[in-house]
Design a protein around this motif. Sequence first.
Motif, PDB file in Angstrom:
ATOM      1  N   ALA A  37       0.836  -1.202   0.000  1.00 33.18           N
ATOM      2  CA  ALA A  37       0.000   0.000   0.000  1.00 33.18           C
ATOM      3  C   ALA A  37       0.870   1.251   0.000  1.00 33.18           C
ATOM      4  CB  ALA A  37      -0.930  -0.008   1.218  1.00 33.18           C
ATOM      5  N   ALA A  38       1.930   1.241   0.809  1.00 34.88           N
ATOM      6  CA  ALA A  38       2.830   2.398   0.874  1.00 34.88           C
ATOM      7  C   ALA A  38       3.500   2.641  -0.480  1.00 34.88           C
ATOM      8  CB  ALA A  38       3.882   2.173   1.965  1.00 34.88           C
ATOM      9  N   LEU A  39       3.904   1.563  -1.147  1.00 32.17           N
ATOM     10  CA  LEU A  39       4.527   1.701  -2.467  1.00 32.17           C
ATOM     11  C   LEU A  39       3.545   2.268  -3.495  1.00 32.17           C
ATOM     12  CD1 LEU A  39       6.558  -1.646  -2.652  1.00 32.17           C
ATOM     13  CD2 LEU A  39       7.496   0.660  -2.447  1.00 32.17           C
ATOM     14  N   CYS A  40       2.266   1.960  -3.323  1.00 29.22           N
ATOM     15  CA  CYS A  40       1.226   2.459  -4.241  1.00 29.22           C
ATOM     16  C   CYS A  40       0.694   3.821  -3.805  1.00 29.22           C
ATOM     17  CB  CYS A  40       0.074   1.461  -4.321  1.00 29.22           C
ATOM     18  SG  CYS A  40       0.496  -0.081  -5.150  1.00 29.22           S
ATOM     19  N   ASN A  41       1.204   4.317  -2.675  1.00 29.95           N
ATOM     20  CA  ASN A  41       0.790   5.614  -2.140  1.00 29.95           C
ATOM     21  C   ASN A  41      -0.709   5.660  -1.830  1.00 29.95           C
ATOM     22  OD1 ASN A  41       1.454   8.216  -1.224  1.00 29.95           O
ATOM     23  ND2 ASN A  41       0.787   9.141  -3.150  1.00 29.95           N
ATOM     24  N   VAL A  42      -1.206   4.594  -1.234  1.00 29.01           N
ATOM     25  CA  VAL A  42      -2.606   4.550  -0.806  1.00 29.01           C
ATOM     26  C   VAL A  42      -2.652   4.190   0.675  1.00 29.01           C
ATOM     27  CG1 VAL A  42      -3.492   3.943  -3.094  1.00 29.01           C
ATOM     28  CG2 VAL A  42      -2.856   2.115  -1.496  1.00 29.01           C
ATOM     29  N   SER A  43      -3.816   4.311   1.278  1.00 26.68           N
ATOM     30  CA  SER A  43      -3.945   3.996   2.695  1.00 26.68           C
ATOM     31  C   SER A  43      -3.692   2.508   2.939  1.00 26.68           C
ATOM     32  CB  SER A  43      -5.346   4.365   3.195  1.00 26.68           C
ATOM     33  OG  SER A  43      -6.308   3.473   2.665  1.00 26.68           O
ATOM     34  N   HIS A  44      -3.283   2.184   4.154  1.00 25.29           N
ATOM     35  CA  HIS A  44      -2.971   0.780   4.460  1.00 25.29           C
ATOM     36  C   HIS A  44      -4.202  -0.112   4.381  1.00 25.29           C
ATOM     37  CE1 HIS A  44      -4.695   0.921   8.535  1.00 25.29           C
ATOM     38  NE2 HIS A  44      -4.178   2.128   8.632  1.00 25.29           N
ATOM     39  N   ALA A  45      -5.391   0.488   4.428  1.00 21.21           N
ATOM     40  CA  ALA A  45      -6.625  -0.295   4.347  1.00 21.21           C
ATOM     41  C   ALA A  45      -7.051  -0.579   2.908  1.00 21.21           C
ATOM     42  CB  ALA A  45      -7.751   0.441   5.072  1.00 21.21           C
ATOM     43  N   ALA A  46      -6.536   0.208   1.964  1.00 20.92           N
ATOM     44  CA  ALA A  46      -6.989   0.113   0.567  1.00 20.92           C
ATOM     45  C   ALA A  46      -6.824  -1.282  -0.055  1.00 20.92           C
ATOM     46  CB  ALA A  46      -6.282   1.163  -0.288  1.00 20.92           C
ATOM     47  N   PRO A  47      -5.689  -1.961   0.150  1.00 25.43           N
ATOM     48  CA  PRO A  47      -5.524  -3.284  -0.484  1.00 25.43           C
ATOM     49  C   PRO A  47      -6.591  -4.301  -0.075  1.00 25.43           C
ATOM     50  CG  PRO A  47      -3.417  -2.471   0.300  1.00 25.43           C
ATOM     51  CD  PRO A  47      -4.471  -1.546   0.845  1.00 25.43           C
ATOM     52  N   TYR A  48      -7.165  -4.124   1.110  1.00 29.43           N
ATOM     53  CA  TYR A  48      -8.138  -5.096   1.605  1.00 29.43           C
ATOM     54  C   TYR A  48      -9.458  -5.055   0.832  1.00 29.43           C
ATOM     55  CZ  TYR A  48      -4.932  -5.983   5.437  1.00 29.43           C
ATOM     56  OH  TYR A  48      -3.816  -6.337   6.170  1.00 29.43           O
ATOM     57  N   LYS A  49      -9.612  -4.039  -0.017  1.00 30.19           N
ATOM     58  CA  LYS A  49     -10.781  -4.004  -0.897  1.00 30.19           C
ATOM     59  C   LYS A  49     -10.652  -5.062  -1.996  1.00 30.19           C
ATOM     60  CE  LYS A  49     -11.383   0.969  -0.225  1.00 30.19           C
ATOM     61  NZ  LYS A  49     -11.288   2.309  -0.868  1.00 30.19           N
ATOM     62  N   HIS A  50      -9.424  -5.501  -2.236  1.00 26.73           N
ATOM     63  CA  HIS A  50      -9.151  -6.455  -3.316  1.00 26.73           C
ATOM     64  C   HIS A  50      -8.597  -7.791  -2.821  1.00 26.73           C
ATOM     65  CE1 HIS A  50      -9.799  -3.277  -6.270  1.00 26.73           C
ATOM     66  NE2 HIS A  50      -9.044  -2.497  -5.510  1.00 26.73           N
ATOM     67  N   PHE A  51      -7.865  -7.763  -1.709  1.00 30.90           N
ATOM     68  CA  PHE A  51      -7.207  -8.974  -1.211  1.00 30.90           C
ATOM     69  C   PHE A  51      -7.395  -9.061   0.305  1.00 30.90           C
ATOM     70  CE2 PHE A  51      -4.721  -7.209  -4.762  1.00 30.90           C
ATOM     71  CZ  PHE A  51      -4.924  -8.209  -5.698  1.00 30.90           C
ATOM     72  N   LYS A  52      -7.840 -10.221   0.777  1.00 29.49           N
ATOM     73  CA  LYS A  52      -8.129 -10.354   2.214  1.00 29.49           C
ATOM     74  C   LYS A  52      -6.862 -10.521   3.049  1.00 29.49           C
ATOM     75  CE  LYS A  52      -9.204 -15.321   1.969  1.00 29.49           C
ATOM     76  NZ  LYS A  52     -10.271 -16.339   2.150  1.00 29.49           N
ATOM     77  N   ASN A  53      -5.777 -10.990   2.425  1.00 31.94           N
ATOM     78  CA  ASN A  53      -4.511 -11.138   3.147  1.00 31.94           C
ATOM     79  C   ASN A  53      -3.355 -11.178   2.148  1.00 31.94           C
ATOM     80  OD1 ASN A  53      -4.465 -13.844   2.096  1.00 31.94           O
ATOM     81  ND2 ASN A  53      -5.750 -14.484   3.820  1.00 31.94           N
ATOM     82  N   LEU A  57      -2.829 -11.926  -2.237  1.00 35.73           N
ATOM     83  CA  LEU A  57      -2.118 -11.049  -3.171  1.00 35.73           C
ATOM     84  C   LEU A  57      -0.972 -11.797  -3.842  1.00 35.73           C
ATOM     85  CD1 LEU A  57      -1.421  -8.459  -4.605  1.00 35.73           C
ATOM     86  CD2 LEU A  57      -0.347  -7.611  -2.488  1.00 35.73           C
ATOM     87  N   ILE A  58      -0.235 -12.593  -3.087  1.00 36.50           N
ATOM     88  CA  ILE A  58       0.869 -13.368  -3.667  1.00 36.50           C
ATOM     89  C   ILE A  58       0.340 -14.335  -4.723  1.00 36.50           C
ATOM     90  CG2 ILE A  58       2.634 -15.127  -3.197  1.00 36.50           C
ATOM     91  CD1 ILE A  58       3.041 -13.723  -0.454  1.00 36.50           C
ATOM     92  N   ASN A  59      -0.799 -14.957  -4.449  1.00 35.05           N
ATOM     93  CA  ASN A  59      -1.416 -15.850  -5.441  1.00 35.05           C
ATOM     94  C   ASN A  59      -1.820 -15.080  -6.696  1.00 35.05           C
ATOM     95  OD1 ASN A  59      -1.152 -18.147  -3.862  1.00 35.05           O
ATOM     96  ND2 ASN A  59      -3.183 -17.934  -2.944  1.00 35.05           N
TER      97      ASN A  59
END
Length: 197
Positions: A37-53, A57-59
């Motif tokens: 999230a930090a690398l994408c410059n978004v909030s730390h909660a943002a990735p959880y809209k797409h990936f639960k853990n 994301l690795i998959n």
Amino acid sequence: MQTDTYHHGDLKESLIKMGLKLFNEEGAEKFSLRKVAALCNVSHAAPYKHFKNKEELINAISEYVFSNFESSLNEVATKYKNNPAQRIIELGKKYVWFMVENPDYLKFAFLTKSESEIGITENKLKNEDYPTFNIFENCALDFFKSIHVKEEDYEQDIIAMWSMVHGLATMLSYKTFSYEGDYLELVEKILRKNLNF
């Protein structure tokens, strides 16, 4: 506080791409959704809209890498399907080109420990987890049949061919040796010489 500035679809792809870079740099142990999230410059909660853990994301990264690689090889396999000799050369060149132009893919796909493997049992190749290898194997078999190679030599010849192409891809990607000309011309010359045509 960071804000989410991506469109819905853009963020997912960006998380995958930046996640790929982070995974290659730090490995699975230090990998986290927060860091991506930090690398994408978004909030730390943002990735959880797409990936639960992080595992999800690795998959997704793995699917992204191998899907693009598979599409690239399939394009050549289809284009030259009526010419087995030319197809195996063009497939080898495409394999090398893809990895040289996408070194992050190479590192993720082949230079990190994998639970999947290609094995030889009773002189037969056993492979269920690498569709990209299946493409290479099928094209190689068509080529061998076209030049009347003995069936008992298929497996070792396929491994030898794959090793040659993969070795060239790895050495060129990591600049193990430098070449001033068109590296794909070099690859074609090496393949033609070693395949004896």
